[in-house]
Design an enzyme around this catalytic site. Structure first.
Site, short mmCIF file in Angstrom:
data_model
loop_
_atom_site.label_atom_id
_atom_site.label_comp_id
_atom_site.label_asym_id
_atom_site.label_seq_id
_atom_site.Cartn_x
_atom_site.Cartn_y
_atom_site.Cartn_z
N SER A 139 0.86 -1.18 0.00
CA SER A 139 0.00 0.00 0.00
C SER A 139 0.89 1.22 0.00
O SER A 139 2.03 1.18 0.49
CB SER A 139 -0.89 0.01 1.25
OG SER A 139 -1.48 1.29 1.46
N TYR A 153 -2.46 -0.79 10.17
CA TYR A 153 -2.53 -1.21 8.77
C TYR A 153 -1.26 -0.79 8.03
O TYR A 153 -0.63 -1.60 7.33
CB TYR A 153 -3.76 -0.59 8.11
CG TYR A 153 -3.87 -0.86 6.64
CD1 TYR A 153 -4.43 -2.05 6.17
CD2 TYR A 153 -3.41 0.06 5.70
CE1 TYR A 153 -4.54 -2.30 4.81
CE2 TYR A 153 -3.50 -0.19 4.34
CZ TYR A 153 -4.07 -1.37 3.90
OH TYR A 153 -4.15 -1.62 2.55
#
Length: 247
Positions: A139, A153
């Site tokens: 990401s 995350y």
């Protein structure tokens, strides 16, 4: 051409759209997820549209590490795998210290420990034949620490990116390739409730950029390239007050 591709977390979102786009390119597919009903629906859709390809589906919870190895080996025996896309993940999270360790722990166990199990199982297969392409879906948040609900995350994705870098260093010049893909904000089930997401793109064009980077077997790719390739360089070095405004 990497003919046979395994995609984990393929029941929805980016995983399901990757399956559609790889199917359109003629790849045979192995698709895994916990939600098998959704996998069956996707399998039926792809079989109708692309009857020439082979599709294999398996139930898989990536936090069941023994199952990861069993399923990867079983799929490879049926459909010898050229490329494995480690995509399964969670977006749960809460600011640290606010009583939601359970959510942060679940994200950490799925996104990093579960991904580690998948990478181990994939590399076991690839080392045995000295060939293959491992793809890690990280990401853009892997580049720096992110605040509040995204802190854990982002940390898991940073760990995954570091895992990919270590493998590339080890395998430099060898037939096994490792790609780390850094998606920016691409519309999916994971972020559908997030408001005011900057630079977000729809699922289909966002995944098209991911698939192109994967097919090119780039070692690292920020996708879509605009604006994330230049923004990635800014994010890497921006002082914290500026970074806070960007994210």
């Amino acid at each position: 051409m990497r003919r046979n591709i395994l995609i984990t977390g393929a029941s929805s979102g980016l995983g399901a759209e990757m399956a559609r786009q790889f199917a359109a390119k003629g790849h045979d597919l192995a698709l895994t997820a916990r939600r098998t009903e959704r996998l069956k629906t996707l399998e039926a859709e792809l079989a109708e549209r692309y009857p020439q390809i082979k599709i294999v589906i398996h139930s898989l919870d990536v936090t069941d590490h023994d199952q990861v190895f069993e399923v990867f080996r079983a799929i490879d025996a049926e459909l010898p795998l050229d490329r494995i896309v480690v995509n399964a993940g969670l977006g749960k999270g809460a600011p640290l210290g606010t009583g939601r360790f359970d959510a942060n722990r679940e994200t950490a166990l799925t996104n990093f420990v579960g991904a580690l199990a998948q990478a181990e199982a994939a590399m076991e297969l690839f080392r045995a034949r000295n060939a293959g392409h491992l793809v890690l879906i990280a990401s853009i948040s892997a580049l720096r620490g992110f605040p509040k609900t995204v802190t854990t995350y982002a940390a898991t994705k940073a760990g995954l990116a570091s895992l990919g870098e270590g493998l590339r260093l080890e395998l430099l010049g060898k037939p096994i390739k490792v790609s780390t893909i850094y998606p920016g904000y691409i519309r999916s089930e994971m972020n559908e409730r997030v408001k005011n997401t900057p630079f977000i793109v729809d699922t289909e064009p966002g995944v098209r950029a991911m698939v192109a980077a994967i097919e090119a077997e780039k070692s690292k790719a920020y996708v879509p390239a605009w604006p994330w390739a230049p923004l990635a360089q800014v994010m890497r070095f921006a002082p914290l007050p500026l970074l806070k405004k960007l994210i």
